[in-house]
Design an enzyme around this catalytic site. Structure first.
Site, PDB file in Angstrom:
ATOM      1  N   ARG A  50      40.770  45.985  46.731  1.00 46.02           N
ATOM      2  CA  ARG A  50      39.773  44.977  46.299  1.00 46.02           C
ATOM      3  C   ARG A  50      38.400  46.008  46.130  1.00 46.02           C
ATOM      4  NH1 ARG A  50      38.195  40.746  48.782  1.00 46.02           N
ATOM      5  NH2 ARG A  50      35.881  41.032  48.994  1.00 46.02           N
TER       6      ARG A  50
ATOM      7  N   LYS B 150      32.786  35.392  49.145  1.00 47.74           N
ATOM      8  CA  LYS B 150      32.161  34.068  48.580  1.00 47.74           C
ATOM      9  C   LYS B 150      31.827  33.311  49.861  1.00 47.74           C
ATOM     10  CE  LYS B 150      35.378  32.948  45.633  1.00 47.74           C
ATOM     11  NZ  LYS B 150      36.393  32.441  44.710  1.00 47.74           N
TER      12      LYS B 150
ATOM     13  N   GLU C 265      39.406  30.915  42.279  1.00 45.03           N
ATOM     14  CA  GLU C 265      39.488  29.401  43.039  1.00 45.03           C
ATOM     15  C   GLU C 265      37.860  29.018  42.745  1.00 45.03           C
ATOM     16  OE1 GLU C 265      39.434  27.584  47.345  1.00 45.03           O
ATOM     17  OE2 GLU C 265      40.263  29.624  47.237  1.00 45.03           O
TER      18      GLU C 265
END
Ligand code: ATP
Ligand code: MG
Length: 565
Positions: free
Chosen positions: A257, A267, A31
């Site tokens: 992850r 982020k 994204e």
């Protein structure tokens, strides 16, 4: 050696069964709402690595369905970072926003099938109706709206007739499902906002769940790999592709992850560090972003090796940052050219060395790799050594310079300290007087006498002034994501993560130092020219990493403290 892991095992099984006609197509779907970090590198190495290994394809797809947080600046940095890591996507970069029309048409199709409806509850009411994991949801009074009415309202939503938040499009699945994601998930929201690519064309925007799997389908992705948080979304992913009756639908697979100790990989949190000025920017060399790591002096090889070494599994864990640093040292040890730099200079005058004489030594750029060539290093009567390399009252096991003691100047001469000059007011040592033995040129005494200490040095007249920035971990807490009650992750920032030394001296060959691959300053670690602040007239170096694992020492003393409690 070819990588193996559970995802590759699945792919090999699919290939053997001739699923997808033997095709392997993956994608990396960032994204564009921030810079990529080392966690993304794991996903990049996995997706692009699989494509490479199985002669498949890997797309770069910007998951740009959220108009408010996305910016072109991020799109460009992401492309640069993927290339820097050594990967190239198939064809042009792709954008979920290019599929908005197709996604809209598919949504109309689901309304017509009677499996999607326009709901007019408010956001709060919807979330209240959804229930909790241990409590079933309740159906919206609008759930039984007719197909015609939902279709009409959906078209008017698109046409911009309604305010933000007044209506949504939902999939009609099961409000009592134990999986909350299946309780009539939202597919579209009204948002009168400009999008960085589609401008004002749209005022309804697809949710991640609706856009993601369908984008995979449009691109004919075979293996859609994502992180474990999406495991509970997989039934929804499958529900959508089944309802659309796609041939060869894509499948989602989840892996753990990456989280690394002493840093944060989210982020949202990284953006906060940037916006609140805790770091100088996304590319601050302490940041775990790829731009930050690159500026610090990390190489793509070191990061790829790290990703290979941590592997791919189904269990979330916190990887010790020491492993990343180990991979970095391992790569730099082979490839970094050597140089000499004095971080905290102390002047040494060699009294019996002729005043006007300058000798040029030719030093190898790498001790074990003659292919890396040599460089010229000037030597003269006045040099700088490291302040730490001298002690007036040397403790036991201190083999460096002390009054009356002889040491080796790396590859130059043996010198003996004859006098110590101090500041009359502060008593601080400001200069050393030494003599050299001309018979020891190259650093080897002809009589074979033993000299224990070898010091690096820089000629005072020839050395270049430089600023050096030393870094430590950004957070003192091993896992800053694990926030204690009443605290914020910001509270764990390491106040000593940056130390700036403004009066360093480096050998003159470094005038030509290029950003990219760090140099090893002998005995001091690896140092990279700072791409942002360094100028030919005012050099700035970042310490990429020390030579030895200084963290191991700190940890040991911590453990010692714990065990004596
Ligand atoms: P963040 O949590 O940092 O905001 P994100 O998941 O929102 O990350 P995206 O841009 O959506 O960021 O991520 C793109 C891809 O990278 C996704 O497939 C995601 O699963 C993967 N990814 C993101 N963070 C990690 C991580 N820490 N480890 C492994 N893969 C990750
Ligand atoms: Mg995401």
């Amino acid at each position: 050696m070819a990588q193996t892991d559970f995802i590759r095992a699945i792919i090999e099984k699919d290939l053997a069964a001739d699923r997808h006609g033997g095709r392997v197509a993956t994608r990396f779907p960032p994204e564009p709402n921030g810079y990529l970090h080392i966690g993304h590198a794991k996903s990049i190495c996995l997706n692009f690595g699989i494509a490479r290994q199985y002669e498949g394809t890997c797309n770069l797809r910007f998951d740009d369905t959220n108009p408010s947080t996305e910016e072109t600046e991020y799109v460009e940095s992401i492309m640069e970072d993927v290339r820097w890591l050594g990967f190239q996507w198939e064809g042009e970069a792709l954008y979920a926003s290019d599929y908005f029309e197709q996604l809209y048409q598919w949504a109309e199709m689901l309304i017509q099938k009677g499996v999607a409806y326009v709901d007019s509850l408010s956001a709060e009411e919807i979330s209240e109706h959804r229930g909790r994991w241990d409590e079933p949801g309740r159906e919206s009074p609008y759930r039984e709206r007719s197909v015609e009415e939902s279709l009409d309202m959906f078209r008017r939503m698109r046409a911009g007739e309604f305010e933000d938040g007044t209506h949504v499009l939902r999939a009609k699945i099961d409000m009592t499902s134990p999986n909350v994601n299946l309780r009539d998930p939202i597919m579209y929201r009204i948002r009168h906002e400009r999008h960085h690519r589609t401008g004002d064309d749209w005022c309804i925007y697809a949710t991640y769940d609706w856009a993601h799997g369908q984008s995979d389908a449009i691109e004919k992705i075979t293996h859609s790999i994502c992180t474990l948080e999406f495991e509970n979304h997989r039934p929804l992913y499958d529900w959508f592709v089944t309802e659309l009756e796609l041939e060869e639908p894509p499948h989602q697979f989840e892996f753990a992850r990456l989280d690394i100790s002493h840093t944060v990989l989210s982020k949202r949190r990284l953006l906060r560090l940037v916006n609140k000025g805790h770091v100088s920017g996304w590319d601050d060399p302490r940041m775990p972003t790829l731009v930050g790591l690159r500026r610090r002096g990390y190489t793509p090889e070191a990061i790829r090796n790290f990703c290979d070494r941590i592997g791919v599994s189904k269990a979330n864990s916190l990887v010790d940052i020491k492993l990343l640093e180990f991979c970095l040292r391992e790569d730099l040890e082979k490839r970094a050219p050597r140089a000499m730099g004095v971080l905290r200079p102390l002047k040494v005058v060699i009294e019996n060395y002729p005043e006007d004489q300058v000798e040029e030594f030719e030093f190898p750029n790498h001790p074990n790799n003659p292919g890396m060539g040599t460089r010229k290093v000037p030597f003269s009567r006045e040099i700088y050594i490291e302040r730490d390399d001298f002690r007036e009252d040397p403790p036991g096991k201190f083999f460096r310079l002390a009054p009356g003691r002889e040491v080796r100047l790396r590859w130059a001469y043996l010198i003996t300290c004859t006098d110590v000059i101090k500041d009359a007011d502060t008593d601080e040592v400001v200069e050393l007087r030494c003599t050299y033995d001309p018979a020891t040129r190259g650093g080897t005494p002809p009589d074979g006498r033993k000299v224990k200490g070898t010091l690096h040095w820089v000629s005072a007249a020839h050395g270049l002034a430089a600023e050096v920035r030393l870094y430590d971990h950004l957070f003192t807490r091993e896992n800053p994501n694990d926030v204690e009650a009443g605290k914020d992750f910001i509270d764990y920032l390491n106040p000593a993560s940056l130390e700036v030394l403004t009066d360093c001296r480096v050998e003159p060959s470094l005038a030509e130092a290029k950003p990219g691959l760090p140099y090893q300053f002998e005995r001091m670690g690896y140092f990279a020219v700072d791409v942002v602040d360094s100028r030919p007239s005012a050099l700035v170096f970042n310490r990429t990493i020390g030579l030895r694992d200084s963290w191991a020492k700190i940890e040991k003393s911590d453990q010692a403290a714990v065990s004596t409690l």
